[in-house]
Write an enzyme that holds these catalytic residues in place. Structure first.
Site, PDB file in Angstrom:
ATOM      1  CG  HIS A  69      11.740  -6.857  10.012  1.00  0.00           C
ATOM      2  ND1 HIS A  69      10.412  -6.452  10.106  1.00  0.00           N
ATOM      3  CD2 HIS A  69      12.168  -6.410   8.807  1.00  0.00           C
ATOM      4  CE1 HIS A  69      10.076  -5.789   9.033  1.00  0.00           C
ATOM      5  NE2 HIS A  69      11.104  -5.765   8.222  1.00  0.00           N
ATOM      6  CB  SER A  96       7.636  -2.790  11.226  1.00  0.00           C
ATOM      7  OG  SER A  96       7.047  -2.329  10.016  1.00  0.00           O
ATOM      8  NE  ARG A 130      11.898  -2.580   8.728  1.00  0.00           N
ATOM      9  CZ  ARG A 130      12.425  -1.491   8.159  1.00  0.00           C
ATOM     10  NH1 ARG A 130      12.745  -0.448   8.916  1.00  0.00           N
ATOM     11  NH2 ARG A 130      12.637  -1.435   6.853  1.00  0.00           N
ATOM     12  CD  GLU A 154      13.249  -4.062   2.655  1.00  0.00           C
ATOM     13  OE1 GLU A 154      12.330  -4.762   3.096  1.00  0.00           O
ATOM     14  OE2 GLU A 154      14.007  -4.431   1.730  1.00  0.00           O
ATOM     15  NE  ARG A 155      13.267  -1.499  -4.461  1.00  0.00           N
ATOM     16  CZ  ARG A 155      12.482  -1.911  -5.463  1.00  0.00           C
ATOM     17  NH1 ARG A 155      11.879  -3.094  -5.398  1.00  0.00           N
ATOM     18  NH2 ARG A 155      12.303  -1.149  -6.525  1.00  0.00           N
ATOM     19  CE1 TYR A 158      10.659  -0.947   0.136  1.00  0.00           C
ATOM     20  CE2 TYR A 158       9.952  -0.836  -2.152  1.00  0.00           C
ATOM     21  CZ  TYR A 158      10.224  -1.566  -1.021  1.00  0.00           C
ATOM     22  OH  TYR A 158      10.053  -2.927  -1.029  1.00  0.00           O
ATOM     23  CG  HIS A 198      15.370  -5.287   6.458  1.00  0.00           C
ATOM     24  ND1 HIS A 198      14.620  -4.489   7.298  1.00  0.00           N
ATOM     25  CD2 HIS A 198      16.636  -5.222   6.953  1.00  0.00           C
ATOM     26  CE1 HIS A 198      15.392  -3.959   8.225  1.00  0.00           C
ATOM     27  NE2 HIS A 198      16.609  -4.393   8.050  1.00  0.00           N
TER      28      HIS A 198
HETATM   29  O1  LIG Z   1       4.036  -0.064  -5.555  1.00  0.00           O
HETATM   30  C1  LIG Z   1       4.853  -1.007  -5.335  1.00  0.00           C
HETATM   31  C2  LIG Z   1       6.279  -0.826  -5.538  1.00  0.00           C
HETATM   32  C3  LIG Z   1       6.760   0.425  -5.966  1.00  0.00           C
HETATM   33  C4  LIG Z   1       8.165   0.604  -6.152  1.00  0.00           C
HETATM   34  C5  LIG Z   1       9.031  -0.461  -5.922  1.00  0.00           C
HETATM   35  C6  LIG Z   1       8.542  -1.714  -5.512  1.00  0.00           C
HETATM   36  C7  LIG Z   1       7.168  -1.892  -5.310  1.00  0.00           C
HETATM   37  C8  LIG Z   1       6.671  -3.165  -4.866  1.00  0.00           C
HETATM   38  O2  LIG Z   1       7.468  -4.115  -4.670  1.00  0.00           O
HETATM   39  C9  LIG Z   1       5.261  -3.327  -4.608  1.00  0.00           C
HETATM   40  C10 LIG Z   1       4.375  -2.276  -4.846  1.00  0.00           C
HETATM   41  C11 LIG Z   1       3.016  -2.416  -4.566  1.00  0.00           C
HETATM   42  C12 LIG Z   1       2.566  -3.617  -4.064  1.00  0.00           C
HETATM   43  N1  LIG Z   1       1.230  -3.815  -3.762  1.00  0.00           N
HETATM   44  S1  LIG Z   1       0.164  -2.657  -3.558  1.00  0.00           S
HETATM   45  O3  LIG Z   1      -0.013  -1.961  -4.821  1.00  0.00           O
HETATM   46  O4  LIG Z   1      -1.001  -3.241  -2.977  1.00  0.00           O
HETATM   47  C13 LIG Z   1       0.856  -1.535  -2.411  1.00  0.00           C
HETATM   48  C14 LIG Z   1       1.072  -0.226  -2.786  1.00  0.00           C
HETATM   49  C15 LIG Z   1       1.627   0.666  -1.868  1.00  0.00           C
HETATM   50  C16 LIG Z   1       1.956   0.243  -0.603  1.00  0.00           C
HETATM   51  C17 LIG Z   1       1.751  -1.055  -0.227  1.00  0.00           C
HETATM   52  C18 LIG Z   1       1.199  -1.961  -1.155  1.00  0.00           C
HETATM   53  O5  LIG Z   1       1.001  -3.265  -0.861  1.00  0.00           O
HETATM   54  C19 LIG Z   1       3.458  -4.676  -3.839  1.00  0.00           C
HETATM   55  O6  LIG Z   1       2.964  -5.858  -3.323  1.00  0.00           O
HETATM   56  C20 LIG Z   1       4.796  -4.538  -4.111  1.00  0.00           C
HETATM   57  O7  LIG Z   1       5.640  -5.581  -3.881  1.00  0.00           O
END
Ligand SMILES: O=C1c2ccccc2C(=O)c2c1cc(NS(=O)(=O)c1ccccc1O)c(O)c2O
Length: 228
Positions: free
Chosen positions: A9, A12, A60, A87-88, A90, A179
């Site tokens: 999609h 969003s 979406r 989607e998964r 969370y 998704h």
């Molecule tokens: O915290 C997670 C996470 C937690 C639990 C399951 C899966 C994921 C996950 O797949 C993930 C996360 C952070 C970020 N990057 S980030 O730390 O910059 C980040 C944190 C929160 C929201 C959006 C953000 O971009 C990612 O790219 C991910 O793929």
């Protein structure tokens, strides 16, 4: 030659704010809608056509499918919507952005979750702000409290086996609008991607992915439509 096209999609509102969305029903932004229409125009221009379409129960993905089909003058095609393409989930991270997640759980925990295949986030709290138990679309459906990527894959694949693969074997040209993680499940299965590599695979939004499949549904070619 059975043909399958996958599309994630368009952007969003919560993608824009970098918030975990999961099962929460957030709409595409104007840019996301434009991405969907552009995908439809590209598929029409390249001469793609379909007999059956599949999507999730989330706005979406549904809207992305409809906007693309509208540009292709194919809104009349059959569409099957199913929660297994959602989607998964969370869990307790739903709605949090990057800063809130790090503040609440710490950078180390985020690093673990980010690269893990079978570690779920904390469960959503019952009766919380993003509780879906009263959402009529999920009546009689086992709404997860949270999902690891492994959990998501394990609930997407039965739908592939029971509905999508038979449709392809019957010679239908299939389009799926879904998704990031539910499409990862399908790509992992089709392309035999190992567990420790799938977490690194990012599926871009609004970019049709074409799978050309042999009669036994093993891929003979996979490409982004924008590159052919
Ligand atoms: O915290 C997670 C996470 C937690 C639990 C399951 C899966 C994921 C996950 O797949 C993930 C996360 C952070 C970020 N990057 S980030 O730390 O910059 C980040 C944190 C929160 C929201 C959006 C953000 O971009 C990612 O790219 C991910 O793929």
């Amino acid at each position: 030659m059975p043909q399958l096209v996958l599309i994630r999609h368009g952007q969003s509102a919560w993608n824009l704010e970098n918030r975990f969305t999961g099962w929460w029903d957030v709409d595409v932004t104007a840019q996301g809608a434009a991405e969907a229409r552009a995908a439809g125009a590209l598929m029409a221009e390249k001469g793609l056509d379909f007999d059956l379409t599949f999507t999730s129960l989330q706005t979406r993905a549904i809207k992305t499918l409809n906007l693309a089909l509208e540009v292709m003058s194919r809104l009349w095609l059959p569409t099957e919507k199913h929660w297994r393409l959602n989607e998964r989930h969370y869990g307790g991270l739903t709605g949090l952005d990057k800063a809130e997640t790090a503040a609440k759980h710490g950078d180390e925990q985020v690093k673990i979750w980010r690269r893990s295949f079978d570690v779920p986030p904390p469960p959503a709290e019952a009766g919380g702000e993003f509780d879906l138990s009263n959402d009529r679309r999920y009546a009689g459906i086992p709404v997860p409290a949270t999902e690891s990527l492994k959990d998501t894959i394990e609930r997407v694949l039965p739908y592939w086996d029971e509905r999508i693969a038979p449709a392809l074997r019957d010679g239908n040209r299939v389009l799926i609008s879904a998704h990031g993680n539910s499409l990862r499940a399908l790509v992992k299965h089709l392309s035999n991607i190992p567990d420790d590599e799938i977490t690194g695979l990012e599926i871009p939004t609004g970019q049709p992915i074409v799978y050309e499949l042999a009669d036994d549904l093993t891929p003979t070619d996979r490409y982004y439509l924008s590159e052919r």
